[in-house]
Write an enzyme that holds these catalytic residues in place. Structure first.
Site, PDB file in Angstrom:
ATOM      1  N   CYS A 130       3.309  17.480  56.751  1.00 29.49           N
ATOM      2  CA  CYS A 130       4.031  17.004  55.585  1.00 29.49           C
ATOM      3  C   CYS A 130       5.517  17.341  55.693  1.00 29.49           C
ATOM      4  O   CYS A 130       6.046  17.482  56.814  1.00 29.49           O
ATOM      5  CB  CYS A 130       3.424  17.515  54.282  1.00 29.49           C
ATOM      6  SG  CYS A 130       3.941  16.497  52.859  1.00 29.49           S
ATOM      7  N   ASP A 199       1.896  23.898  47.784  1.00 30.61           N
ATOM      8  CA  ASP A 199       2.112  23.390  46.419  1.00 30.61           C
ATOM      9  C   ASP A 199       1.586  24.389  45.397  1.00 30.61           C
ATOM     10  O   ASP A 199       2.069  24.441  44.268  1.00 30.61           O
ATOM     11  CB  ASP A 199       1.434  22.034  46.241  1.00 30.61           C
ATOM     12  CG  ASP A 199       2.152  20.969  47.064  1.00 30.61           C
ATOM     13  OD1 ASP A 199       1.864  20.868  48.277  1.00 30.61           O
ATOM     14  OD2 ASP A 199       3.025  20.289  46.513  1.00 30.61           O
TER      15      ASP A 199
HETATM   16  P1  RI2 Z   1       8.429  22.576  49.686  1.00 30.66           P
HETATM   17  C1  RI2 Z   1       4.828  18.699  49.179  1.00 30.66           C
HETATM   18  O1  RI2 Z   1       4.109  17.929  48.267  1.00 30.66           O
HETATM   19  C2  RI2 Z   1       4.017  18.987  50.432  1.00 30.66           C
HETATM   20  O2  RI2 Z   1       2.659  19.195  50.188  1.00 30.66           O
HETATM   21  C3  RI2 Z   1       4.723  20.225  50.920  1.00 30.66           C
HETATM   22  O3  RI2 Z   1       3.983  20.944  51.882  1.00 30.66           O
HETATM   23  C4  RI2 Z   1       4.861  20.984  49.605  1.00 30.66           C
HETATM   24  O4  RI2 Z   1       5.199  19.970  48.651  1.00 30.66           O
HETATM   25  C5  RI2 Z   1       5.844  22.094  49.585  1.00 30.66           C
HETATM   26  O5  RI2 Z   1       7.152  21.616  49.794  1.00 30.66           O
HETATM   27  P2  RI2 Z   1       4.494  16.379  47.933  1.00 30.66           P
HETATM   28  O6  RI2 Z   1       5.533  16.430  46.840  1.00 30.66           O
HETATM   29  O7  RI2 Z   1       8.482  23.094  48.277  1.00 30.66           O
HETATM   30  O8  RI2 Z   1       4.958  15.683  49.170  1.00 30.66           O
HETATM   31  O9  RI2 Z   1       8.275  23.671  50.695  1.00 30.66           O
HETATM   32  O10 RI2 Z   1       3.187  15.804  47.418  1.00 30.66           O
HETATM   33  O11 RI2 Z   1       9.590  21.649  49.993  1.00 30.66           O
END
Ligand code: RI2
Length: 322
Positions: A130, A199
């Protein structure tokens, strides 16, 4: 940072549609939207101010159910409104708390990068999944320290956040392999370390992250490859101490299969969970801005850094928090 002209509703919609995404970014965007909203309200009393802000907070928190950074951040700033002070003072206190939250959130990622980079050795091959600011910050910090590293980055079906990740890595000049999610096990033996974001993290140390994280952790466990999670302390979920589960967001089927194709397949139901849960046994270390901890120490973060105690929580009878 959100666009200064974005209204509260636009920010909420941006988070819902994932135009604003990433657990840390949505937390900061929500706080900035609340701050802007507070500045625009013209309440006659403190009560009116509280009510207007609570409606705004509820709207933002309802946008995405899984990333606990969102309710944790909102609660952090909304707590300033609990004090019985003159309205003008409440407004100032809210503004100051919001600014402090955003600054500390950005500072937290920088500290995680500093600690995380120490876990990456010269010559390491790192896999990430991701697009996590916290995880990427560790990789980029190690690279900037002069360590020769190589990355495996996954595609991340269905939303393709891997593209954001490889662009960032490419901009830094980091040698990167881009693979489809299903190729993880094929390459795991070439990987020295897996680094992902989070998350939400439960009191048991289980990590909720983008769908596909748990199979990567399973493959890494089988291959004896360490799994490190980079996560700010506000990704820990206090209510899991009382047995609450983290709701896993299930997003629109159209993210996976176009409406046109789906319409021709009446017996097929598309399932599209956005996150999965990696049990604590498959996580070696969680790196927070307060230092690295084993997943079994998640409760300490909830108690000492998020300031929650079960007694206080029961007395308040408050089950509306994160
Ligand atoms: P940071 C994202 O969720 C991903 O799952 C990623 O690993 C997590 O948030 C943490 O991201 P999405 O918004 O806070 O893409 O480290 O569903 O940037």
């Amino acid at each position: 940072m959100i666009d200064a002209d974005m209204t509260l509703e636009e920010t909420a919609e941006g988070i819902r549609t994932m135009e604003i995404r990433g657990a840390g970014r949505i937390a900061r965007a929500a706080v900035e939207a609340l701050e802007a909203h507070a500045g625009g309200l013209r309440p006659a009393t403190l009560e009116e101010f509280r009510a207007g802000m609570q409606r705004a907070a509820d709207l933002l928190v309802a946008t995405r159910p899984t990333a606990v950074s969102l309710p944790n951040a909102v609660r952090n700033v909304m707590r300033t409104l609990e004090a019985d002070v003159p309205l003008a003072d409440a407004k100032i206190a809210f503004h100051e708390r919001a600014q402090a939250f955003v600054a500390s959130s950005i500072g937290a990622v920088a500290r995680i990068a500093e600690f995380g980079a120490r876990h990456i050795r010269d010559g390491d091959v790192v896999m990430t999944h991701c697009n996590s600011d916290a995880a990427l910050a560790c990789i980029i910090a190690a690279h900037r320290e002069g360590k020769a590293i190589e990355v495996f980055a996954t595609e991340v079906r269905p939303r393709g956040q891997g593209l954001v990740t490889i662009r960032r890595l490419n901009d830094e000049g980091i040698r990167t392999n881009y693979i489809v999610d299903a190729a993880v096990r094929s390459f795991i033996n070439e990987v020295d370390l897996v680094i992902v974001g989070a998350d939400a993290i439960t009191v048991s140390g289980a990590v909720v992250n983008k769908i596909g994280t748990a199979p990567i952790a399973l493959a890494a466990h089988e291959a004896r490859t360490n799994v490190v999670v980079a996560a700010e302390t506000y990704k820990f979920a206090p209510l899991t101490t009382l047995g609450d589960l983290i709701p896993i967001e299930e997003r629109a089927p159209s993210e996976v299969l176009s409406d046109e194709i789906a319409a021709a397949l009446p017996h097929v139901r598309v399932r599209n969970p956005a996150f999965d849960v990696t049990p604590a046994e498959y996580v070696d270390l969680i790196i927070t801005e307060q230092g690295a901890i084993p997943p079994s120490m998640a409760w300490l973060i909830i108690r000492d850094y998020l300031g929650w105690s079960i007694e206080q929580f029961h007395q308040a009878g408050d089950r509306t928090g994160p």
